[in-house]
Design an enzyme around this catalytic site. Structure first.
Site, mmCIF file in Angstrom:
data_model
loop_
_atom_site.group_PDB
_atom_site.id
_atom_site.type_symbol
_atom_site.label_atom_id
_atom_site.label_comp_id
_atom_site.label_asym_id
_atom_site.label_seq_id
_atom_site.Cartn_x
_atom_site.Cartn_y
_atom_site.Cartn_z
ATOM 1 C CB CYS A 45 -2.320 2.453 -1.169
ATOM 2 S SG CYS A 45 -2.989 2.409 0.501
ATOM 3 C CG HIS A 66 -3.404 -2.372 -1.956
ATOM 4 N ND1 HIS A 66 -2.072 -2.109 -2.137
ATOM 5 C CD2 HIS A 66 -3.801 -1.585 -0.928
ATOM 6 C CE1 HIS A 66 -1.685 -1.207 -1.254
ATOM 7 N NE2 HIS A 66 -2.710 -0.874 -0.508
#
Lengths: 251, 465
Positions: free
Chosen positions: A95, A198
């Protein structure tokens, strides 16, 4: 006995939602195979001597935290991260960590924030937030036992675009991926991997975790023959059950 | 003419909403949010229209809203003030609208003048300016449901925006939370801070400060002279000097602390008193302090405040205990890492053998991203493995929870997956010995599912409201 050292970069700042699950997974999967493993954390104003580390991890952060590390990163650690990537160290960025490995981040107002530049990619801020479960297919993970599907959860407003110097990590099966447009997710360059997933990513994608461990061991021990298999019943159950649910969801 | 139209809209909205409430109740559908949605459709500005009719007290923040509201309700009772309050699941604009309209007569007169409203952090931004609350209580900010809120700082800013448009409101804020305390900086509102006095609860584990270790003004790392838990404590920024503000309501001593109660000394501006809270868990002391702030503003006597605090017994925040077949079932809602870690710490005080059930859903109400379970310190459970007969995992994401436990060092043989709630209940009752405890730790929607099964199976009447 084999030994690996994992470096967790900025664990107190870049730890948005469960990214430490990746460190736990890498450590445990080494431990269970009697591979000695040590985790070192490196944060603000701390020396980043990449040569000591076999796997380097950087997670996602909130905008506020990313502005805090900006200086520290660009001042001291930047060139070392580039060198580490060029030398084939195993690096995983998730991310915000993935975006930082790229060349720049373009904000809403059009200004470009310079990033590390280890990967030939860039990110543009967008209005919409790309949030939800994400399934993508990685050819390099396909084997007789796995379909190469990786599952995670994405939550980003930046859209990332890949240059010619990197390959996508996978093809999006469900979700947005890098930008929601070109159907790709993540990036790979040498042994550097970036992704928006994630989840945490590695616990329920054990093939990917083992792939990274294998690369790190091959770097350090050229004679290394391959990992012993583990009983991944629970991990695979978690992976397949969520993939099934996500793919069945028509929305 | 315009005014008349406005009035007609309001009257129509009130009548139709009241009808909807009646119909839904007849159908046994509860109906806490839907009628409000209709009202907002008919009269989008209805909350502003209603604001003059009520004296509003709002409670918002990440953790402890529900418990704080319930203790506050006790304070209002004690003051002899009649009030209405929303149900915890109805804390968005629609639920708040339903609650307020419910307290109106058909002609639009308020039959009860005070409204105690638990308010979702994101909804607070739009609802607070309209309702012009007299008092705003903010409990704390932790990472929670980032899939919905985006970032922790966006959540904080929602609440900040709401407060900036409510300059008249008295604020009751957590002094120990650098994020929450910042809401009282540079505003003209009267501010009452609550918190723990320095060093009262010496926390050794600094590493769990993941939510806000760096100064929100200048980005330097805070220094702490003491920590209670997570990022709560006596912080000070070495660069810009932003520091924990002085608290008017303060816990000055923890005299006793066990798995059922805590006895604490609380300082208020004009005195000090010891009180035994029938609430275990450190964060409930914070909730009690927040509500004490309200009691103080209501000018309750020390004796009355003590009376309310000691009489409050809903257990561990959102903990409910039921006895079934000589087994004690403790159900505790879990929704984010900080709250979950507190629950695990509470479980460590367990002496007898027990069965632990973890039920993880990923619906909107639970948060669709379950990554947060990796931020929960399940590793501490491995230290009490010999006391835990089995770990049952349930819910939409049971398998993810099973993997989490495995990587926390729990013996895989002890982990059982059971999706069906009925069978789950059968199995945990069978595994637990007589007089043993069964912990059920569910996320929000999983809690509703399990509670329904318990209710039907054992004929439990509204043991939870």
């Amino acid at each position: 006995m084999y030994k690996l050292t994992i470096c967790h970069l900025y664990p107190d700042l870049m730890n948005l939602y469960g990214d430490r699950g990746n460190i736990i997974t890498l450590s445990k999967r080494c431990e269970w195979r009697n591979i000695d493993v040590e985790t070192v954390t490196v944060s603000l104003n701390e020396e980043f001597d990449y040569e000591k580390y076999d796997i380097i991890f950087i997670g996602g952060g909130q905008d506020f935290e990313q502005t805090i590390i900006q200086d520290d990163l660009m001042r001291g650690k930047r060139q070392r991260i580039i060198d580490a990537a060029e030398e084939g160290k195993v690096i995983l960025g998730i991310c915000g960590g993935f975006q930082l490995l790229g060349k720049y981040y373009k904000t809403q107002s059009g200004s470009e924030i310079e990033c590390v530049g280890a990967l030939d990619l860039w990110t543009c801020s967008s209005e919409a937030r790309l949030t939800g479960n994400l399934v993508f297919e990685c050819d390099f993970l396909k084997s007789q036992t796995t379909d190469g599907y990786v599952v995670g959860f994405e939550n980003h407003s930046g859209k990332t675009y890949l240059g010619e110097g990197v390959k996508p990590l996978g093809k999006v099966i469900k979700g947005f991926g890098n930008n929601g447009d070109d159907g790709f997710e993540g990036a790979v360059y040498k042994n550097t991997y970036g992704t928006y997933a994630h989840g945490s990513l590695l616990p329920k994608n054990p093939a990917l975790a083992d792939h990274l461990i294998t690369l790190a061991l091959l770097n350090k021990y050229p004679e290394f023959q391959g990992l012993d298999p583990l009983d991944d019943k629970l991990e695979n159950l978690a992976r397949t059950s969520v993939i099934k649910r996500v793919l069945a969801d028509k929305s | 003419m315009k005014n008349l139209l406005k009035k007609m809209r309001l009257t129509a909205a009130i009548i139709i909403t009241k009808l909807a409430v009646i119909v839904l109740r007849l159908l046994n559908r509860g109906g806490t949010t839907f009628p409000g949605k209709i009202a907002l459709k008919i009269c989008p500005n209805i909350l502003s229209e209603l604001s003059d009719k009520f004296r509003v007290i709002m409670v918002t923040g990440t953790n402890g809203k529900t418990t704080t509201c319930r203790i506050c309700a006790g304070m209002l009772d004690k003051s002899g003030i009649k009030y209405i309050a929303n149900k915890s699941g109805a804390n968005l604009a629609s639920g708040i609208t339903t609650t307020l309209i419910d307290a109106l007569s058909l002609t639009g007169k308020a039959m009860v003048r005070t409204a105690l409203l638990e308010t979702d952090e994101a909804a607070f931004k739009t609802v607070a300016p309209k309702l012009k609350p007299e008092i705003i209580i903010v409990t704390n900010f932790f990472k929670d449901q980032l899939d919905r809120f985006g970032e922790l700082y966006s959540t904080l800013n929602y609440v900040r925006d709401g407060i900036l448009s409510s300059p008249e409101s008295t604020l009751i804020l957590n002094a120990d939370d650098s994020l929450c305390a910042s809401l009282g900086q540079g505003v003209d509102n009267p501010v009452f801070y609550f918190g723990f006095a320095d060093g009262v609860y010496p926390e050794t584990n600094f590493s769990s400060n993941n939510d806000a270790p760096y100064c929100m003004n200048c980005s330097a790392r805070y220094e702490y002279s003491s920590v209670t838990f997570a990022h709560l404590g006596h912080f000070k920024c070495p660069r810009c000097n932003y520091e924990r503000p002085e608290a008017k309501i303060e816990c000055t001593q923890v005299l006793h602390y066990d798995n059922l109660t805590s006895t604490v000394e609380i300082k208020v501006p004009d005195g000090k008193f010891a009180v035994k809270l029938a609430l275990p868990g450190l964060y409930n002391i914070y909730n009690a302090l927040a509500a004490t702030g309200l009691g103080y503003l209501l000018e309750l006597s020390e004796k009355d405040i003590i009376h309310v605090l000691e009489g409050f017994e809903t257990g561990f925040g959102r903990m409910e205990t039921v006895n079934v077949m000589d087994r004690e079932i403790k159900m505790i809602l879990v929704k984010n890492p900080t709250g979950f870690n507190q629950v695990l710490r509470y479980m460590m005080t367990q002496n007898n053998r027990c069965v632990v059930t973890l039920a993880l859903n990923d619906k909107l109400a639970d948060g669709t991203d379950i990554s947060w379970i990796w931020d929960v310190d399940f590793e501490i459970l491995s230290f009490m493995q010999n006391k835990i007969r089995f770990f049952y995992v349930s819910g939409d994401r049971a398998e993810d929870m099973a993997v989490r436990l495995k990587y926390a060092g729990i013996d895989e043989e002890l982990i059982r997956i059971e999706h069906n709630e009925n069978q789950l209940i059968d199995k945990i009752l069978a595994e637990a010995g007589e007089n043993e405890t069964i912990y059920i730790l569910p996320t929000y929607s999983a809690m509703l599912d399990i509670r329904q099964v318990l209710k039907n199976r054992f004929n439990l009447k509204d043991f939870w409201k």
